[in-house]
Scaffold this motif. Structure first.
Motif, PDB file in Angstrom:
ATOM      1  N   GLU A   1       0.824  -1.213   0.000  1.00 43.73           N
ATOM      2  CA  GLU A   1       0.000   0.000   0.000  1.00 43.73           C
ATOM      3  C   GLU A   1       0.856   1.261   0.000  1.00 43.73           C
ATOM      4  O   GLU A   1       0.550   2.238  -0.706  1.00 43.73           O
ATOM      5  CB  GLU A   1      -0.929  -0.003   1.210  1.00 43.73           C
ATOM      6  N   GLN A   2       1.944   1.250   0.764  1.00 45.43           N
ATOM      7  CA  GLN A   2       2.834   2.412   0.785  1.00 45.43           C
ATOM      8  C   GLN A   2       3.506   2.611  -0.577  1.00 45.43           C
ATOM      9  O   GLN A   2       3.702   3.745  -1.016  1.00 45.43           O
ATOM     10  CB  GLN A   2       3.884   2.232   1.884  1.00 45.43           C
ATOM     11  N   TRP A   3       3.850   1.516  -1.241  1.00 45.81           N
ATOM     12  CA  TRP A   3       4.439   1.635  -2.584  1.00 45.81           C
ATOM     13  C   TRP A   3       3.431   2.255  -3.552  1.00 45.81           C
ATOM     14  O   TRP A   3       3.789   3.115  -4.362  1.00 45.81           O
ATOM     15  CB  TRP A   3       4.904   0.274  -3.085  1.00 45.81           C
ATOM     16  N   ARG A   4       2.172   1.840  -3.467  1.00 44.02           N
ATOM     17  CA  ARG A   4       1.142   2.434  -4.330  1.00 44.02           C
ATOM     18  C   ARG A   4       0.972   3.923  -4.042  1.00 44.02           C
ATOM     19  O   ARG A   4       0.790   4.725  -4.963  1.00 44.02           O
ATOM     20  CB  ARG A   4      -0.187   1.700  -4.150  1.00 44.02           C
ATOM     21  N   THR A   5       1.041   4.290  -2.766  1.00 43.72           N
ATOM     22  CA  THR A   5       0.957   5.706  -2.410  1.00 43.72           C
ATOM     23  C   THR A   5       2.141   6.474  -2.983  1.00 43.72           C
ATOM     24  O   THR A   5       1.985   7.589  -3.511  1.00 43.72           O
ATOM     25  CB  THR A   5       0.915   5.877  -0.879  1.00 43.72           C
ATOM     26  N   LEU A   6       3.328   5.880  -2.889  1.00 39.59           N
ATOM     27  CA  LEU A   6       4.530   6.506  -3.470  1.00 39.59           C
ATOM     28  C   LEU A   6       4.338   6.760  -4.957  1.00 39.59           C
ATOM     29  O   LEU A   6       4.632   7.857  -5.463  1.00 39.59           O
ATOM     30  CB  LEU A   6       5.743   5.609  -3.209  1.00 39.59           C
ATOM     31  N   LEU A   7       3.838   5.774  -5.669  1.00 39.16           N
ATOM     32  CA  LEU A   7       3.646   5.925  -7.114  1.00 39.16           C
ATOM     33  C   LEU A   7       2.608   6.996  -7.434  1.00 39.16           C
ATOM     34  O   LEU A   7       2.803   7.826  -8.336  1.00 39.16           O
ATOM     35  CB  LEU A   7       3.221   4.590  -7.729  1.00 39.16           C
ATOM     36  N   ASP A   8       1.506   6.991  -6.708  1.00 39.56           N
ATOM     37  CA  ASP A   8       0.446   7.963  -6.948  1.00 39.56           C
ATOM     38  C   ASP A   8       0.932   9.373  -6.648  1.00 39.56           C
ATOM     39  O   ASP A   8       0.676  10.314  -7.425  1.00 39.56           O
ATOM     40  CB  ASP A   8      -0.772   7.629  -6.088  1.00 39.56           C
ATOM     41  N   THR A   9       1.655   9.536  -5.537  1.00 35.34           N
ATOM     42  CA  THR A   9       2.170  10.855  -5.176  1.00 35.34           C
ATOM     43  C   THR A   9       3.177  11.341  -6.201  1.00 35.34           C
ATOM     44  O   THR A   9       3.182  12.521  -6.586  1.00 35.34           O
ATOM     45  CB  THR A   9       2.812  10.818  -3.778  1.00 35.34           C
ATOM     46  N   THR A  10       4.023  10.439  -6.662  1.00 38.31           N
ATOM     47  CA  THR A  10       5.014  10.788  -7.678  1.00 38.31           C
ATOM     48  C   THR A  10       4.332  11.261  -8.954  1.00 38.31           C
ATOM     49  O   THR A  10       4.739  12.268  -9.558  1.00 38.31           O
ATOM     50  CB  THR A  10       5.918   9.582  -7.978  1.00 38.31           C
ATOM     51  N   ALA A  11       3.308  10.549  -9.390  1.00 35.45           N
ATOM     52  CA  ALA A  11       2.589  10.944 -10.597  1.00 35.45           C
ATOM     53  C   ALA A  11       1.950  12.320 -10.435  1.00 35.45           C
ATOM     54  O   ALA A  11       1.992  13.155 -11.355  1.00 35.45           O
ATOM     55  CB  ALA A  11       1.529   9.899 -10.936  1.00 35.45           C
ATOM     56  N   ARG A  12       1.379  12.578  -9.276  1.00 34.89           N
ATOM     57  CA  ARG A  12       0.746  13.872  -9.043  1.00 34.89           C
ATOM     58  C   ARG A  12       1.786  14.992  -8.990  1.00 34.89           C
ATOM     59  O   ARG A  12       1.536  16.111  -9.468  1.00 34.89           O
ATOM     60  CB  ARG A  12      -0.072  13.821  -7.748  1.00 34.89           C
ATOM     61  N   ILE A  13       2.947  14.713  -8.437  1.00 36.08           N
ATOM     62  CA  ILE A  13       4.011  15.714  -8.441  1.00 36.08           C
ATOM     63  C   ILE A  13       4.490  15.969  -9.876  1.00 36.08           C
ATOM     64  O   ILE A  13       4.818  17.106 -10.239  1.00 36.08           O
ATOM     65  CB  ILE A  13       5.168  15.279  -7.529  1.00 36.08           C
ATOM     66  N   GLY A  14       4.523  14.923 -10.689  1.00 29.19           N
ATOM     67  CA  GLY A  14       4.850  15.126 -12.091  1.00 29.19           C
ATOM     68  C   GLY A  14       3.894  16.096 -12.761  1.00 29.19           C
ATOM     69  O   GLY A  14       4.300  16.928 -13.583  1.00 29.19           O
ATOM     70  N   GLU A  15       2.619  16.015 -12.398  1.00 27.67           N
ATOM     71  CA  GLU A  15       1.628  16.933 -12.956  1.00 27.67           C
ATOM     72  C   GLU A  15       1.828  18.346 -12.423  1.00 27.67           C
ATOM     73  O   GLU A  15       1.683  19.327 -13.171  1.00 27.67           O
ATOM     74  CB  GLU A  15       0.224  16.434 -12.607  1.00 27.67           C
ATOM     75  N   VAL A  16       2.159  18.463 -11.133  1.00 24.13           N
ATOM     76  CA  VAL A  16       2.461  19.782 -10.566  1.00 24.13           C
ATOM     77  C   VAL A  16       3.626  20.425 -11.317  1.00 24.13           C
ATOM     78  O   VAL A  16       3.579  21.595 -11.711  1.00 24.13           O
ATOM     79  CB  VAL A  16       2.797  19.657  -9.062  1.00 24.13           C
ATOM     80  N   ALA A  17       4.686  19.650 -11.512  1.00 25.77           N
ATOM     81  CA  ALA A  17       5.853  20.165 -12.214  1.00 25.77           C
ATOM     82  C   ALA A  17       5.491  20.601 -13.629  1.00 25.77           C
ATOM     83  O   ALA A  17       5.895  21.682 -14.089  1.00 25.77           O
ATOM     84  CB  ALA A  17       6.952  19.105 -12.245  1.00 25.77           C
ATOM     85  N   ALA A  18       4.731  19.788 -14.327  1.00 27.08           N
ATOM     86  CA  ALA A  18       4.360  20.097 -15.701  1.00 27.08           C
ATOM     87  C   ALA A  18       3.559  21.392 -15.790  1.00 27.08           C
ATOM     88  O   ALA A  18       3.724  22.176 -16.741  1.00 27.08           O
ATOM     89  CB  ALA A  18       3.574  18.939 -16.306  1.00 27.08           C
TER      90      ALA A  18
END
Length: 297
Positions: free
Chosen positions: A126-143
């Motif tokens: 579950e923590q790994w899934r949270t890491l992936l989801d947070t990373t993807a959302r940060i990618g969108e913030v950066a973009a």
């Protein structure tokens, strides 16, 4: 000192011993560090840890302009597996600053939440899934700010080992910051990784490593911070990484991003103030010889 033509070369304050880890070592003044970068012919830098350089965009631009330096981007080591809202807020703050200063990169690391990089807990599914989801959302913030977010495999974080790097590449669309030294510490051959995933290399940190000390860090018999103090990272060409083959590989694959000379350094009380400048000059000279041998056209 001449910066190699045909590629974009930058440095980072960590090469001068400036690190976010408490008690890491002695810090040189920011103006000293930036002046030495500029004096070596470098025209760009990463930001360094929060608070070392100004967080006000106008003040940061003025300081960088004073030393004829552009901002490449910056390193953001934050927990991604817990409290996504806090991670997104931190990413938003850094992305806004980087964009306001003309940078193009947000270099993200999956921090554990513990101080330093000597220990790390194991994540559950579950923590790994949270890491992936947070990373993807940060990618969108950066973009949204016109930046590219890249994930930096780093010792003492939740993307460190070869299996974790490959798992991240499988589970996420985010490109990597290929840090030659930290990949070796995690058991990954950076040359093999660059050849296997040429399209996933979004940024490049070049450092060389003493294989004997790296093996002790991997085995858990030598803490990372102690290894750095004992000279874990060396100027390019003076360690055990095949830097020339790595540069040839990414160049041949069409990589056109930054080549950041980033030799993690910790300055002790007796370390000469001029040591970081000397080491960076040697790395710059070695990179210049490599670039001079690259095929033209």
């Amino acid at each position: 000192m001449t910066v190699p033509p045909g590629i974009r070369v930058a440095s980072a304050p960590i090469s001068w011993g400036v690190c976010e880890v408490p008690g890491w070592g002695r810090e040189l003044a920011a103006r000293t560090v930036l002046a030495e970068m500029s004096g070596l012919g470098l025209r760009a830098t990463e930001l360094g840890p929060p608070g070392y350089l100004p967080r006000d965009p106008e003040a940061l631009r003025a300081l960088l302009d004073e030393h004829e330096l552009a901002l490449v981007g910056g390193f953001l080591a934050i927990p991604l597996h817990t409290d996504p809202d806090a991670a997104l807020a931190a990413a938003e703050d850094s992305a806004a600053l980087f964009a306001a200063c003309g940078a193009g990169l947000l270099v993200l690391a999956a921090a554990t939440g513990l101080a330093g990089y000597d220990r790390r807990p194991v994540l559950d599914a579950e923590q790994w899934r949270t890491l992936l989801d947070t990373t993807a959302r940060i990618g969108e913030v950066a973009a949204r700010h016109g930046l590219l977010a890249v994930l930096h495999p780093h010792v003492g974080t939740h993307v460190e080992t070869e299996s974790e790097v490959e798992r991240f590449l499988t589970d996420s669309d985010l490109p990597l910051c290929l840090d030659t030294g930290h990949l070796v510490l995690g058991g990954t051959d950076p040359v093999a990784l660059a050849r296997k995933h040429p399209g996933r290399i979004g940024h490049l940190h070049l450092k060389d490593v003493r294989a004997d000390l790296a093996a002790e860090v991997r085995a858990g018999t030598l803490p990372y911070t102690e290894a750095v103090g004992r000279g874990l990272f060396t100027p390019l060409g003076e360690g055990d990484i095949d830097i020339e083959t790595l540069v040839r590989s990414v160049h041949g694959a069409g990589y056109d991003g930054w080549y950041v000379l980033e030799q993690d350094t910790a300055l002790g009380d007796t370390s000469p103030d001029d040591l970081p400048r000397q080491h960076t000059a040697r790395s710059l000279a070695h990179l210049g010889r490599i670039v001079g041998r690259l095929p033209s056209g």
